[in-house]
Design a protein around this motif. Sequence first.
Motif, short mmCIF file in Angstrom:
data_model
loop_
_atom_site.label_atom_id
_atom_site.label_comp_id
_atom_site.label_asym_id
_atom_site.label_seq_id
_atom_site.Cartn_x
_atom_site.Cartn_y
_atom_site.Cartn_z
N GLU A 111 1.07 -1.21 -0.03
CA GLU A 111 0.13 -0.12 -0.07
C GLU A 111 0.93 1.18 0.52
O GLU A 111 2.10 1.62 1.07
CB GLU A 111 -0.61 0.12 0.96
CG GLU A 111 -1.35 1.35 1.11
CD GLU A 111 -2.51 1.33 2.58
OE1 GLU A 111 -3.98 0.76 2.50
OE2 GLU A 111 -2.39 1.56 3.58
N GLN A 119 2.46 4.60 0.54
CA GLN A 119 2.31 5.53 1.38
C GLN A 119 2.77 6.88 0.92
O GLN A 119 1.76 8.30 1.06
CB GLN A 119 2.97 4.98 2.63
CG GLN A 119 2.44 4.21 3.71
CD GLN A 119 0.82 4.39 4.01
OE1 GLN A 119 0.90 5.74 4.56
NE2 GLN A 119 0.21 2.59 4.01
N ARG A 120 4.18 6.84 0.16
CA ARG A 120 4.46 8.75 0.10
C ARG A 120 5.85 7.74 -1.42
O ARG A 120 6.12 6.97 -1.78
CB ARG A 120 5.39 8.81 0.77
CG ARG A 120 5.26 9.46 2.70
CD ARG A 120 4.01 10.24 2.85
NE ARG A 120 3.71 10.48 3.87
CZ ARG A 120 2.62 10.33 4.44
NH1 ARG A 120 2.00 9.44 3.90
NH2 ARG A 120 2.31 10.80 5.65
N TYR A 159 9.99 5.88 -3.56
CA TYR A 159 8.68 5.87 -3.02
C TYR A 159 8.79 4.62 -1.77
O TYR A 159 10.12 3.60 -1.86
CB TYR A 159 7.43 4.79 -2.92
CG TYR A 159 8.04 3.84 -4.24
CD1 TYR A 159 6.80 2.26 -3.69
CD2 TYR A 159 8.75 3.15 -5.19
CE1 TYR A 159 8.00 0.91 -4.09
CE2 TYR A 159 9.19 2.46 -5.91
CZ TYR A 159 8.50 1.14 -5.01
OH TYR A 159 8.85 -0.08 -6.11
N GLY A 162 5.96 2.28 1.18
CA GLY A 162 4.60 1.46 1.58
C GLY A 162 4.76 0.41 2.59
O GLY A 162 5.74 0.39 3.35
N LYS A 163 3.35 0.47 2.82
CA LYS A 163 2.97 -0.57 3.87
C LYS A 163 2.93 -1.60 3.49
O LYS A 163 1.94 -2.30 2.41
CB LYS A 163 2.04 -0.22 5.18
CG LYS A 163 1.83 -0.96 5.90
CD LYS A 163 0.23 -0.82 6.51
CE LYS A 163 -0.14 -1.54 7.70
NZ LYS A 163 -1.58 -1.06 8.49
N LYS A 204 7.53 -1.17 6.81
CA LYS A 204 7.12 -0.84 6.09
C LYS A 204 8.46 -1.90 5.62
O LYS A 204 9.43 -2.24 5.90
CB LYS A 204 8.42 0.24 7.00
CG LYS A 204 7.27 0.85 7.93
CD LYS A 204 7.15 1.86 9.09
CE LYS A 204 7.47 3.07 9.70
NZ LYS A 204 7.38 3.67 9.95
N GLU A 228 -2.33 3.79 -5.88
CA GLU A 228 -2.99 2.90 -4.07
C GLU A 228 -2.21 1.32 -3.48
O GLU A 228 -1.76 2.19 -2.20
CB GLU A 228 -4.28 3.06 -3.53
CG GLU A 228 -5.12 5.08 -4.34
CD GLU A 228 -6.60 3.86 -3.96
OE1 GLU A 228 -6.76 4.12 -2.87
OE2 GLU A 228 -7.19 3.92 -4.75
N TYR A 265 7.37 6.99 6.39
CA TYR A 265 7.87 7.19 5.24
C TYR A 265 8.41 7.78 4.74
O TYR A 265 8.20 7.83 4.04
CB TYR A 265 6.00 6.88 4.81
CG TYR A 265 5.47 5.34 5.80
CD1 TYR A 265 6.09 4.10 4.82
CD2 TYR A 265 3.99 5.35 6.68
CE1 TYR A 265 5.65 3.17 5.50
CE2 TYR A 265 3.23 3.95 7.15
CZ TYR A 265 4.26 3.36 6.30
OH TYR A 265 3.72 2.01 6.87
N ASP A 267 1.73 12.44 -1.00
CA ASP A 267 1.55 11.76 0.31
C ASP A 267 0.19 10.60 -0.04
O ASP A 267 -0.97 11.11 -0.50
CB ASP A 267 0.63 12.55 1.20
CG ASP A 267 1.47 13.65 1.69
OD1 ASP A 267 2.84 13.02 1.51
OD2 ASP A 267 1.61 14.58 2.54
N LYS A 318 -1.59 8.13 1.10
CA LYS A 318 -2.72 8.21 2.08
C LYS A 318 -2.27 9.22 3.06
O LYS A 318 -1.22 10.15 4.13
CB LYS A 318 -1.92 6.90 3.21
CG LYS A 318 -2.50 5.32 1.96
CD LYS A 318 -3.77 5.51 2.02
CE LYS A 318 -3.71 4.61 1.26
NZ LYS A 318 -5.17 3.78 0.18
#
Length: 341
Positions: free
Chosen positions: A31, A33-34, A62, A64-65, A81, A120, A138, A339, A341
């Motif tokens: 997912e 995030q940045r 980037y 992400g999670k 992360k 996303e 992030y 951003d 998220k």
Amino acid sequence: MKQYLMTEPGKIETLDVAVPGDLKDNEVLLEIQRIGICGSDIHVYHGKHPFTSYPVVQGHEYSGKVIKVGNAVTKVKPGMKATARPQLVCGQCNPCKRGQYNVCQQLKVQGFQAPGCASEYFIVTEERILPLPEELSYEQGALVEPAAVAAHATNRVADLTGKNVVVSGAGTIGNLVAQFAVARGAAKVLITDFSDFRLGIAGICGVHEVANLKTEKFSDAVSRTFGAAGFQIGFEAVGAQSALNALVGNIENGGSIVIIGVYEQHPVVDMGFVGEHELNLFGSMMYKQEDYVEAIKYIAENRINTSALITNHFPAEGFLAAYKMIDQEADKVLKVMIDMK
């Protein structure tokens, strides 16, 4: 899910596309995030990147999670992360076989020749993923990619310990290269630019000396900083003919210059001068996995300052607004963060 597609220079469309479904055994679902915007993205925005066609999904810096992992994945697990290298390589050409997959003869970079992460959710393979320490934000995770560029570039030459170094260009990459030179034990590091704003951030980040070439000649700045000792290593992080000329024309005989900048037009180099002074010119292309590992380590140990580089944030729907702002306020901007998220 939302996906942001650059259909042509200067035009971005928001698409609704399916969330990735089943994963292969070696795949990881992130997912996002940045996402950081870099100079190469701006070249794409203007239609001037020499190796990108349209339409293209951008995004290669980037964090992400981890949401889901394939059955064979062991490096990461859901909730962690992570970031990942954006390089897609063949594994079969001679550079790949000798471990130089960063210059794979069939190299494709996500965000340029392959779809990037401006969605996303995004799938990456395990061999390219890197877990991030939980204590890293992030934002720091998204800056691992440019930090890895700097880690690789500063390893292209012999040991920097005790050497005098000049970095041309105080943008994000130039700043990080200068920080790595300091961290690697350079005696003195001078960074040059035409922006007091960017040079001020370089000072905050611990770069030894700065010079604004609007008000000081390059040769004068070198003399002021290094005196008779001169400099032995130069890094060209602008992609400009004038910066290359300054480094070639002023470096110590036998010195080494590393080319990092992306040139919109082919530069001219006086190869007779290069030969006569036995200069060494090195290319530096992106990074390898170990450069990412080193970048994460240096950031986590606070040897590399990334927080000072982030000047602006935009929401996911603000890609185009971010590009326009960078164009309008180039001398007041360093790293712009999307951003997601």
